[in-house]
Design a protein around this motif. Structure first.
Motif: not given
Length: 529
Positions: A5, A101, A144
């Motif tokens: 990711a 993220d 994620f």
């Protein structure tokens, strides 16, 4: 969900700003967009970094003294959205929600506020709300999102990004998610425990326990058992907070026995003179007080020289050279003391396997805390045994009254019995244990074993008679029959301290009177299982 990711956007909001600037610079060099709040944003900006305020992203200013700043769909949507679901992606586009993220959050210093004795309102204000919510959102979506809650993991994050071209692996995100949930669980535990105490709720409906990993141990009580050591963050002086100066790593049994030894010796106020306790398998094999530490150690050692071999030694005053020289004459596993002189350390340096631990002080025997033990399907929880018996609390029940010197030895024996596995019988003479019987199914057997050990030591030391002659004896619980008392009398005890409360108290008192010994009742017992 893919294994790797990328990190394109990060939210950094921390109370502990250790390492924040370095981490911010490292992320910026990798092209990561930085979002932040309040003091964290200011610190990053002051360091020359380009930072976007969360308030600018959400369209709402921080309000209510900072209580409301990240509790917003734009933040939680960015953390919770699954990148592999069309519906989630569409919702993000429709509501102008950008993915986040990486979340780097450590929480308001609630535990520190409690440790400093902050008042109720101050503690309440140090309860973090937005931080745990974001952590949980990120951890749930670890497919994620990467979450980091501890400063100590910044280096691991950098190493992960270096190894994967600015991306994180699924295994790394899983590990970080588990750490994150452990952190919020510990935080909630701290809040719940504090509040239960603050409002006087001794039996809360739900009680949780938490610990912070310190080290993997070589094995548990036995070599086929795995084990680890966790600390509870209370900073109570003892094995968990001590500095180890030398020797190999502590084992499971070392830690358990060292704790038992230090808690026992702490019962003896240093202001009343040096005291030393020698422990084997969590039971005292000798305790002594003297004019010097060396005298106290010698008295403790002479109670049971055989059991002292391979034992744990605890001192209530800093270790000195003379005592250190005496200790190294036999094999000793661990020595713990509130300090040690350089000369004492030099003596121990010749014994590389001997562990020396020093602390900043002694634990307070009267400090209230909880003791708990796991059983199948549950947990037993109780207040720590902090009973502090004084001479005025004693009730003389025999015709003969104890002398002042006998009362001192009785109280000494009572303190040792408190730290001896039940059924416990402890003989004391002149400020030193001279016989200890522990962990027997029968109080009579404990009395017999303690007396037999005293006889063996008298033979080994070339004494004409065992030191139990003229001693004081403590029983951690009442004598159910007179036989245990009579065994103590046969061993030479001249005075007895016990809780009282047996159906046969009259019989036991009569036996004491017939033997011409003094006996006092405490009204409390010291079972230790």
């Amino acid at each position: 969900m893919t294994d790797l990711a990328p990190l394109r956007r990060a939210l950094l909001s921390v109370s502990d700003k250790t390492g924040l600037i370095e981490l911010g610079h490292d992320l910026a060099k990798r092209g990561v967009e930085l979002l932040s709040t309040g003091g964290s944003a200011k610190a990053l900006r002051d360091a020359g970094l380009d930072v976007k305020d969360v308030a600018d992203v959400t369209g709402f200013p921080e309000m209510m003294d900072g209580r409301v700043k990240t509790l917003h769909p734009v933040v939680h949507g960015g953390l919770l959205a699954r990148r592999d679901l069309e519906g989630h992606v569409a919702a993000m586009e429709e509501h102008n929600i950008g993915p986040i993220d990486l979340l780097v959050v450590n929480l308001y210093p609630f535990e520190e506020a409690v440790a400093k004795g902050a008042d109720y309102d101050t503690c309440i204000e140090n309860i973090d709300i937005g931080g745990p919510a974001m952590i949980r959102s990120s951890a749930k979506n670890h497919a994620f999102v990467t979450v980091v809650t501890d400063v100590e993991d910044y280096a691991a994050l950098r190493a992960e990004l270096d190894a994967n071209d600015g991306q994180t692996t699924y295994a790394f995100r899983q590990r970080q998610a588990q750490i994150a949930y452990g952190r919020t669980a510990a935080y909630d535990t701290a809040v719940s425990t504090w509040m239960a105490n603050a409002i006087g709720n001794k039996e809360p409906r739900r009680r949780t326990f938490t610990g912070t990993f310190t080290q993997t141990l070589r094995y548990g009580e036995n070599s086929h058992q795995s084990a680890a050591f966790y600390t509870d963050g209370t900073n109570r002086p003892g094995v968990a907070t001590a500095q180890q100066h030398q020797g190999k790593e502590l084992s499971y049994n070392n830690i358990n026995d060292t704790d038992a030894a230090f808690e026992l010796v702490a019962e003896f106020d240093p202001a009343n003179g040096p005291a030393v306790a020698i422990i084997k398998h969590a039971n005292p094999c000798g305790v002594g007080q003297g004019a010097t530490l060396l005298e106290a150690y010698t008295k403790a050692f002479d109670c049971d020289r055989t059991s002292a071999f391979g034992g744990i030694v605890a001192l209530n005053q800093p270790l000195d050279e003379d005592t250190a020289k005496a200790i190294v004459e036999i094999f000793t596993e661990v020595v713990i003391a509130p300090g040690a002189s350089d000369a004492a350390k030099a003596v121990f340096a010749t014994k590389k396997n001997l562990r020396l631990l020093t602390t900043d002080g002694l634990p307070d025997p009267q400090e209230q805390s909880l003791a708990y033990r796991q059983v199948a399907g549950g947990m037993l929880v109780q207040d720590k045994d902090t009973d502090d018996l004084r001479i005025e609390d004693l009730k003389v029940v025999t015709k003969v009254e104890p002398t002042d010197d006998q009362l001192k030895d009785l109280l000494f024996a009572w303190k040792v019995a408190k730290h001896t596995k039940s059924n416990a019988i402890v003989y004391v003479k002149d400020g030193a244990t001279v016989g200890v019987g522990a962990g027997q199914m029968s109080r009579l057997d404990s009395a017999l074993i303690a007396a037999k050990k005293a006889e063996r030591m008298a033979d080994a030391m070339g004494l004409p008679q065992p030191l139990t002659i003229g001693s004081a004896v403590a029983s951690d619980a009442f004598f159910p029959f007179a036989d245990g008392l009579m065994e103590a009398a046969a061993a030479g005890a001249t005075c007895v301290i016990q809780p009282g409360g047996s159906m046969r108290d009259d019989e036991v008192i009569k036996a004491a009177d017939e033997a011409g010994i003094a006996m006092v009742f405490t009204g409390t017992r010291h079972f230790r299982h």
